[in-house]
Design a protein around this motif. Sequence first.
Motif, mmCIF file in Angstrom:
data_model
loop_
_atom_site.group_PDB
_atom_site.id
_atom_site.type_symbol
_atom_site.label_atom_id
_atom_site.label_comp_id
_atom_site.label_asym_id
_atom_site.label_seq_id
_atom_site.Cartn_x
_atom_site.Cartn_y
_atom_site.Cartn_z
ATOM 1 N N GLY A 1 -4.095 -29.990 11.117
ATOM 2 C CA GLY A 1 -4.387 -29.049 10.485
ATOM 3 C C GLY A 1 -3.194 -27.979 9.857
ATOM 4 O O GLY A 1 -2.649 -28.994 10.420
ATOM 5 N N PRO A 2 -3.542 -26.875 9.565
ATOM 6 C CA PRO A 2 -2.656 -25.693 9.113
ATOM 7 C C PRO A 2 -1.504 -25.536 10.575
ATOM 8 O O PRO A 2 -1.785 -25.702 11.397
ATOM 9 N N GLN A 3 -0.621 -25.704 9.464
ATOM 10 C CA GLN A 3 0.483 -24.540 10.832
ATOM 11 C C GLN A 3 0.132 -23.551 11.188
ATOM 12 O O GLN A 3 0.444 -23.323 12.389
ATOM 13 N N SER A 4 -1.260 -22.853 11.385
ATOM 14 C CA SER A 4 -1.370 -21.868 11.497
ATOM 15 C C SER A 4 -3.283 -21.294 11.541
ATOM 16 O O SER A 4 -3.241 -21.483 10.557
ATOM 17 N N THR A 5 -3.303 -20.315 12.217
ATOM 18 C CA THR A 5 -4.847 -20.119 11.912
ATOM 19 C C THR A 5 -5.676 -19.113 12.703
ATOM 20 O O THR A 5 -4.482 -18.573 13.836
ATOM 21 N N ARG A 6 -6.003 -17.979 12.714
ATOM 22 C CA ARG A 6 -6.547 -17.239 13.429
ATOM 23 C C ARG A 6 -8.264 -17.387 13.239
ATOM 24 O O ARG A 6 -9.165 -17.381 12.547
ATOM 25 N N LEU A 7 -8.095 -16.584 14.819
ATOM 26 C CA LEU A 7 -9.795 -16.508 14.763
ATOM 27 C C LEU A 7 -10.097 -15.054 15.202
ATOM 28 O O LEU A 7 -9.469 -14.466 15.959
ATOM 29 N N PRO A 8 -11.372 -14.468 14.630
ATOM 30 C CA PRO A 8 -12.559 -13.290 15.525
ATOM 31 C C PRO A 8 -12.005 -13.504 16.746
ATOM 32 O O PRO A 8 -12.872 -14.411 17.030
ATOM 33 N N ILE A 9 -11.902 -12.380 17.696
ATOM 34 C CA ILE A 9 -12.216 -12.145 18.315
ATOM 35 C C ILE A 9 -13.695 -11.168 19.237
ATOM 36 O O ILE A 9 -14.042 -10.049 18.137
ATOM 37 N N ASP A 10 -14.464 -11.544 19.786
ATOM 38 C CA ASP A 10 -15.474 -10.589 20.059
ATOM 39 C C ASP A 10 -14.808 -9.913 21.582
ATOM 40 O O ASP A 10 -15.056 -10.533 22.223
ATOM 41 N N PHE A 11 -15.204 -8.307 21.425
ATOM 42 C CA PHE A 11 -14.808 -7.998 22.460
ATOM 43 C C PHE A 11 -16.455 -7.342 22.929
ATOM 44 O O PHE A 11 -15.686 -6.584 24.025
ATOM 45 N N ARG A 12 -17.721 -7.569 22.481
ATOM 46 C CA ARG A 12 -18.517 -6.960 22.923
ATOM 47 C C ARG A 12 -18.956 -7.199 24.705
ATOM 48 O O ARG A 12 -19.666 -6.764 25.128
ATOM 49 N N TYR A 13 -18.504 -8.541 24.779
ATOM 50 C CA TYR A 13 -18.997 -9.151 26.059
ATOM 51 C C TYR A 13 -16.616 -8.656 27.038
ATOM 52 O O TYR A 13 -16.164 -8.372 26.466
ATOM 53 N N PRO A 14 -17.039 -8.277 28.795
ATOM 54 C CA PRO A 14 -16.326 -7.768 28.998
ATOM 55 C C PRO A 14 -14.631 -8.994 29.209
ATOM 56 O O PRO A 14 -14.263 -8.304 28.605
ATOM 57 N N ILE A 15 -14.876 -10.114 28.928
ATOM 58 C CA ILE A 15 -13.747 -10.904 28.587
ATOM 59 C C ILE A 15 -14.023 -11.573 27.034
ATOM 60 O O ILE A 15 -14.844 -11.615 26.499
ATOM 61 N N PRO A 16 -12.775 -11.228 26.355
ATOM 62 C CA PRO A 16 -13.217 -11.656 25.375
ATOM 63 C C PRO A 16 -13.444 -13.143 25.244
ATOM 64 O O PRO A 16 -13.294 -14.288 25.377
ATOM 65 N N LEU A 17 -14.341 -12.993 23.525
ATOM 66 C CA LEU A 17 -14.885 -14.185 23.163
ATOM 67 C C LEU A 17 -14.542 -15.246 21.788
ATOM 68 O O LEU A 17 -14.149 -13.872 20.960
ATOM 69 N N ALA A 18 -14.332 -16.204 21.649
ATOM 70 C CA ALA A 18 -14.535 -16.782 20.519
ATOM 71 C C ALA A 18 -14.604 -18.018 19.910
ATOM 72 O O ALA A 18 -14.826 -18.835 20.757
ATOM 73 N N ASP A 19 -15.258 -18.575 18.743
ATOM 74 C CA ASP A 19 -16.482 -19.585 18.241
ATOM 75 C C ASP A 19 -15.272 -20.712 18.643
ATOM 76 O O ASP A 19 -14.361 -20.248 17.663
ATOM 77 N N VAL A 20 -15.336 -21.904 18.856
ATOM 78 C CA VAL A 20 -14.862 -22.762 19.021
ATOM 79 C C VAL A 20 -15.929 -23.957 18.623
ATOM 80 O O VAL A 20 -17.266 -23.354 19.231
ATOM 81 N N SER A 21 -15.242 -25.257 18.287
ATOM 82 C CA SER A 21 -16.234 -26.496 17.963
ATOM 83 C C SER A 21 -15.991 -27.551 19.223
ATOM 84 O O SER A 21 -14.205 -28.340 19.199
ATOM 85 N N VAL A 22 -16.531 -28.083 19.801
ATOM 86 C CA VAL A 22 -16.772 -29.187 20.361
ATOM 87 C C VAL A 22 -16.788 -30.727 19.848
ATOM 88 O O VAL A 22 -18.199 -30.715 19.902
ATOM 89 N N ASN A 23 -16.870 -31.606 19.909
ATOM 90 C CA ASN A 23 -16.557 -33.207 19.292
ATOM 91 C C ASN A 23 -17.062 -32.641 18.052
ATOM 92 O O ASN A 23 -18.478 -33.376 17.736
ATOM 93 N N GLY A 24 -16.796 -31.981 17.075
ATOM 94 C CA GLY A 24 -17.506 -31.271 15.793
ATOM 95 C C GLY A 24 -19.171 -30.891 16.016
ATOM 96 O O GLY A 24 -19.541 -30.373 14.482
#
Length: 396
Positions: A118-141
């Motif tokens: 992929g590219p040289q960099s990427t930026r993911l939104p973080i959800d802080f409503r959960y006590p531990i920060p969350l980000a959406d990721v994809s597993v095996n497509g």
Amino acid sequence: MTFARSGDDPEELFKNGRFEDADRGYAKILEKDPDNARAHAQRGYIALLSNRFADAEKFLTKAVALAPDDRFSKEKLADVFVRQDQLARAVPLLRAAGIESYAKQYESVTGTPYEIRGPQSTRLPIDFRYPIPLADVSVNGAEPVPFTIDTGAPLAFSMETAEKAGVRAVATSRGRNGQEFFTLYHGVVDSFRMGDIEMRNVPVVWSDGEMPHPLGVPQPKGAFGTTLFYRFLTTIDFPNNALVLRRKTRAQLRRLRAEARRAGADRLPLWLAYTHFPCTLGSLNGHGPRVVSLDFGVEGATQVSTTQKMAEQAGVRLDLDRPASFDGQQTSYPFIAPKAGLGRAVARNVYGVANEGSLLDGPFRFDTLGNFSQEFFKAFTAAFDYLDMNLYVSSR
């Protein structure tokens, strides 16, 4: 070799986190005793903490040759190779150290381990409503699902995520979380996508126990942390709710440093202990600076975790009327510290807990002042430079 003053003892210097001073002390030992296995082992470990791989390999290889029963040095030498994606070289060392589950896991990797696409960099939104920060990721497509961002964790799946992804267990081991014992499964996932960047052939673990989550909140689908983050230049930007991953190149490091300068960031040393725990220098109530760990996967509102011994040294008053169980094994006491800081990044009226025993210093083999969690960092941006091993902390 003996020293005139206790302050010259490299063992004591190392235990107190004065790594450069300790390294010089061990070097003096080797000048007089070139076959001192302990000095070689410690110089190798100190080099590994700063990702100085050539020195780490040289000294740890010598230590293992001089002391074939030194399991710890075999583990550290294996980590030298794992951090450089040379998994095949780590396998026999892990096997010799009795860590068969990871030996089987790493030897089952086909293709380039931790291959980045992929590219040289990427930026993911973080959800802080959960006590531990969350980000959406994809597993095996598959469709992206929420994972916790946990700097104190490897790549870990829930049992449901592993089953849906069709990941095959190649080994098992036993784990413990609080009072719960569980079976830990080891495998390799073909694809793990974070924003626009995909990683291929990634070692992963999962278990038959629940992942950490607050009562009444669904458990996350997994966690991703420093075993992935140290393969990038990683920025966790709490004020702007973003996780930024940059490829570990000089060009990307210049961009990270430019951002840090514009934000007035403080530059601190960065060490990587016990395969995946970032450490730096911090202070508690003016006591310090001393080595602290950084774990962004701590449940609850705790900003700083320490020991009763360290809290006493820092002059922090513990609430002895409110004992609680820590990890199901030892008693902890809450406190409010007037301040805690990482360089110029200072938080006031810090909520913390002090435990009876040690925190993570056992596997580290050096003392820490404590652990700073994601709750401390909510007003700050933390940029982890795993190329030159610096941490940049800013308040915007």
